[in-house]
Design a protein around this motif. Structure first.
Motif, PDB file in Angstrom:
ATOM      1  N   CYS A 208      16.050  32.978   9.021  1.00 25.29           N
ATOM      2  CA  CYS A 208      15.460  32.237   7.895  1.00 25.29           C
ATOM      3  C   CYS A 208      15.470  33.038   6.539  1.00 25.29           C
ATOM      4  O   CYS A 208      15.266  34.435   6.704  1.00 25.29           O
ATOM      5  N   LYS A 209      15.862  32.698   5.526  1.00 25.82           N
ATOM      6  CA  LYS A 209      16.039  33.448   4.264  1.00 25.82           C
ATOM      7  C   LYS A 209      15.323  32.883   3.156  1.00 25.82           C
ATOM      8  O   LYS A 209      14.891  31.599   3.104  1.00 25.82           O
ATOM      9  N   GLN A 210      14.872  33.564   2.013  1.00 22.78           N
ATOM     10  CA  GLN A 210      14.356  32.936   0.994  1.00 22.78           C
ATOM     11  C   GLN A 210      14.850  33.317  -0.321  1.00 22.78           C
ATOM     12  O   GLN A 210      15.399  34.488  -0.493  1.00 22.78           O
ATOM     13  N   LYS A 211      15.245  32.624  -1.370  1.00 17.80           N
ATOM     14  CA  LYS A 211      15.898  33.009  -2.530  1.00 17.80           C
ATOM     15  C   LYS A 211      15.103  31.919  -3.684  1.00 17.80           C
ATOM     16  O   LYS A 211      14.311  31.261  -3.471  1.00 17.80           O
ATOM     17  N   VAL A 212      15.549  32.529  -4.800  1.00 18.45           N
ATOM     18  CA  VAL A 212      15.123  31.897  -6.102  1.00 18.45           C
ATOM     19  C   VAL A 212      16.223  31.055  -6.689  1.00 18.45           C
ATOM     20  O   VAL A 212      17.344  31.636  -7.042  1.00 18.45           O
ATOM     21  N   VAL A 213      15.943  29.798  -7.238  1.00 18.31           N
ATOM     22  CA  VAL A 213      17.002  28.972  -7.759  1.00 18.31           C
ATOM     23  C   VAL A 213      16.642  28.573  -8.983  1.00 18.31           C
ATOM     24  O   VAL A 213      15.330  28.446  -9.356  1.00 18.31           O
ATOM     25  N   ASN A 214      17.392  28.532  -9.993  1.00 23.17           N
ATOM     26  CA  ASN A 214      17.247  28.189 -11.509  1.00 23.17           C
ATOM     27  C   ASN A 214      17.833  26.998 -11.666  1.00 23.17           C
ATOM     28  O   ASN A 214      18.932  26.685 -11.484  1.00 23.17           O
ATOM     29  N   PHE A 215      16.860  26.140 -12.507  1.00 20.61           N
ATOM     30  CA  PHE A 215      17.312  24.726 -12.921  1.00 20.61           C
ATOM     31  C   PHE A 215      16.829  24.583 -14.429  1.00 20.61           C
ATOM     32  O   PHE A 215      15.982  25.565 -14.944  1.00 20.61           O
ATOM     33  N   SER A 216      16.996  23.655 -14.905  1.00 19.70           N
ATOM     34  CA  SER A 216      16.703  23.549 -16.572  1.00 19.70           C
ATOM     35  C   SER A 216      15.291  23.321 -16.463  1.00 19.70           C
ATOM     36  O   SER A 216      14.700  23.502 -17.720  1.00 19.70           O
ATOM     37  N   SER A 217      14.589  22.540 -15.456  1.00 13.89           N
ATOM     38  CA  SER A 217      13.213  22.497 -15.570  1.00 13.89           C
ATOM     39  C   SER A 217      12.214  23.641 -15.207  1.00 13.89           C
ATOM     40  O   SER A 217      10.979  23.615 -15.188  1.00 13.89           O
ATOM     41  N   GLY A 218      12.918  24.731 -14.706  1.00 12.23           N
ATOM     42  CA  GLY A 218      12.327  25.765 -14.266  1.00 12.23           C
ATOM     43  C   GLY A 218      13.002  26.555 -13.029  1.00 12.23           C
ATOM     44  O   GLY A 218      14.013  26.422 -12.810  1.00 12.23           O
ATOM     45  N   VAL A 219      12.192  27.769 -12.724  1.00 17.71           N
ATOM     46  CA  VAL A 219      12.642  28.434 -11.640  1.00 17.71           C
ATOM     47  C   VAL A 219      11.773  28.118 -10.155  1.00 17.71           C
ATOM     48  O   VAL A 219      10.490  27.858 -10.542  1.00 17.71           O
ATOM     49  N   TYR A 220      12.467  27.876  -9.307  1.00 20.78           N
ATOM     50  CA  TYR A 220      11.761  27.255  -7.946  1.00 20.78           C
ATOM     51  C   TYR A 220      12.262  28.308  -6.706  1.00 20.78           C
ATOM     52  O   TYR A 220      13.256  29.057  -6.630  1.00 20.78           O
ATOM     53  N   ASP A 221      11.184  28.373  -5.722  1.00 20.95           N
ATOM     54  CA  ASP A 221      11.474  29.157  -4.669  1.00 20.95           C
ATOM     55  C   ASP A 221      12.030  27.869  -3.655  1.00 20.95           C
ATOM     56  O   ASP A 221      11.697  27.042  -3.566  1.00 20.95           O
ATOM     57  N   ARG A 222      13.053  28.528  -2.973  1.00 22.47           N
ATOM     58  CA  ARG A 222      13.884  27.606  -1.860  1.00 22.47           C
ATOM     59  C   ARG A 222      13.942  28.537  -0.603  1.00 22.47           C
ATOM     60  O   ARG A 222      14.215  29.631  -0.401  1.00 22.47           O
ATOM     61  N   LEU A 223      13.564  27.918   0.643  1.00 20.96           N
ATOM     62  CA  LEU A 223      13.488  28.612   1.902  1.00 20.96           C
ATOM     63  C   LEU A 223      14.707  27.861   2.722  1.00 20.96           C
ATOM     64  O   LEU A 223      14.779  26.654   2.459  1.00 20.96           O
ATOM     65  N   ASN A 224      15.344  28.717   3.430  1.00 21.02           N
ATOM     66  CA  ASN A 224      16.633  28.338   4.142  1.00 21.02           C
ATOM     67  C   ASN A 224      16.646  28.713   5.386  1.00 21.02           C
ATOM     68  O   ASN A 224      15.904  29.879   5.794  1.00 21.02           O
ATOM     69  N   LEU A 225      16.807  27.968   6.259  1.00 22.42           N
ATOM     70  CA  LEU A 225      16.825  27.939   7.622  1.00 22.42           C
ATOM     71  C   LEU A 225      18.204  27.849   8.189  1.00 22.42           C
ATOM     72  O   LEU A 225      18.844  26.701   8.135  1.00 22.42           O
ATOM     73  N   PHE A 226      18.886  28.974   8.508  1.00 21.72           N
ATOM     74  CA  PHE A 226      20.506  28.883   9.027  1.00 21.72           C
ATOM     75  C   PHE A 226      20.415  28.928  10.551  1.00 21.72           C
ATOM     76  O   PHE A 226      19.857  29.536  11.363  1.00 21.72           O
TER      77      PHE A 226
END
Length: 367
Positions: A208-226
């Motif tokens: 499991c990983k966690q990262k921050v992604v940027n969009f035009s609407s703002g910054v969001y947290d994303r959780l990844n299960l590999f």
């Protein structure tokens, strides 16, 4: 005796009614001034809602290389705190709520970014769980069937190892409003993979990983299960490799395989075609003539040579066979029958080529 039973039943009934009345009274009290349109701690910019996420894998139902996706049944659990739902009643440590109460509460808008087709299980009712604790802590659970996309790399099929992911993210709330994180780091974020059994794959690892992604609407947290999926070679050893190795080809089989392999892709067998070719009928004629004019040994040699020449002549129209046969005709073989010489050379060439092909094949696909 009857009076004692009646008193015991009455006491039990009163206790149950009191408990039900207490829960109804608590739920009514905590929802009296509750607005589910606003998130917890709304109006405090520096205090986003921390939502912990945990997954329990029920089963891996399908893995499709054709559609480039996989389907799992999972239990999604989310944990957060809403102080507006806190209560203080002696003897009550958890308030279990009906799943329909979720429509009256604020819930995180978590979704799967690589989702293709998912739905909430609804047999016999919608599979939702809601628990509220005195401090306002909430556990919200869902039983879902998720079909997520996964780009499979099939260059080394059937010795391939696939890396699939399941991504979670808040749809409408940015990082300033909701902070998503795994409840337990590493493999602890997902339970149940150790019990998953698949016919063609093995779940060798997950993380499991966690990262921050940027969009035009703002910054969001994303959780990844590999999820690491390794294809089971044993299935293909019994279904593909062993049948091919144990097949003993003959002259007729090789000739027919050459014919089928060089046909166009749209070739389709028709049951109306004759089961014997013209060369087979000519062979029957040669055999009858040979029986009266030659010995048995000469007859076998003559029949073998005639069959070989008839097959080659019938396949000279094929581009690949015609090209190979044109080169063979130009080779200056030693004295003797050309067919017999080719057969002697083939006894060495084809086994050597087979061994070399297997060495290169297994070295490339395994290592």
């Amino acid at each position: 005796m009857f009076t004692c039973k009646l008193l015991l039943f009455s006491a039990t009934f009163l206790v149950v009614c009191e408990s039900m009345f207490k829960e109804w009274n608590i739920s009514s009290a905590i929802l009296e001034n509750y607005d589910n349109r606003l998130r917890p701690d709304f109006g405090i910019p520096t205090k986003p809602v921390e939502v912990d996420v945990n997954l329990v894998i029920g089963s891996v139902d399908r893995i499709s290389e054709v559609n480039m996706d996989y389907t799992m049944t999972i239990y999604l659990r989310q944990y957060w705190r809403d102080q507006r739902l806190s209560f203080n009643y002696s003897g009550l440590y958890v308030l279990p709520m009906d799943g329909r109460m979720t429509e009256k509460l604020w819930l995180p808008d978590t979704y799967f970014t690589n989702d293709k087709d998912s739905y909430l299980q609804d047999v016999t009712v919608k599979n939702r769980m809601l628990r509220i604790f005195p401090q306002g802590s909430i556990i919200y659970g869902l039983r879902l069937s998720v079909t997520a996309s996964c780009v499979y790399d099939l260059k080394k099929f059937p010795h391939d190892v696939q890396n699939c992911s399941l991504n979670l993210e808040s749809y409408g709330y940015s990082r300033h409003d909701i902070m998503l994180k795994w409840k337990a780091p590493g493999k602890g974020c997902a339970d149940g993979f150790q019990d998953v059994e698949l016919p063609q794959f093995l779940v060798t690892d997950w993380d499991c990983k966690q990262k921050v992604v940027n969009f035009s609407s703002g910054v969001y947290d994303r959780l990844n299960l590999f999820i690491i999926l390794e294809r089971s070679v044993g299935y293909f050893v019994f279904q593909t490799y062993m049948p091919c190795v144990m097949t003993i080809p003959s002259e007729d089989i090789v000739a027919h395989r050459l014919a089928y392999s060089n046909k166009p892709v749209h070739f389709r067998y028709s049951p109306d075609l004759p089961r014997k070719s013209a060369s087979s009928h000519r062979m029957q004629k040669h055999k009858c003539t040979c029986k009266h004019r030659y010995t048995a040994s000469d007859c076998r040699t003559f029949s073998s040579k005639t069959r070989f020449h008839n097959q080659i002549s019938s396949y000279e129209e094929l581009s690949l066979v015609a090209l190979i046969w044109s080169y063979i005709k130009k080779i200056d073989f030693p004295a003797g029958d050309k067919v017999i010489v080719i057969d002697r050379y083939s006894r060495i060439f084809f086994p050597s080529a087979f061994i070399m092909f297997n060495a290169v094949y297994w070295w490339y696909y395994v290592y």
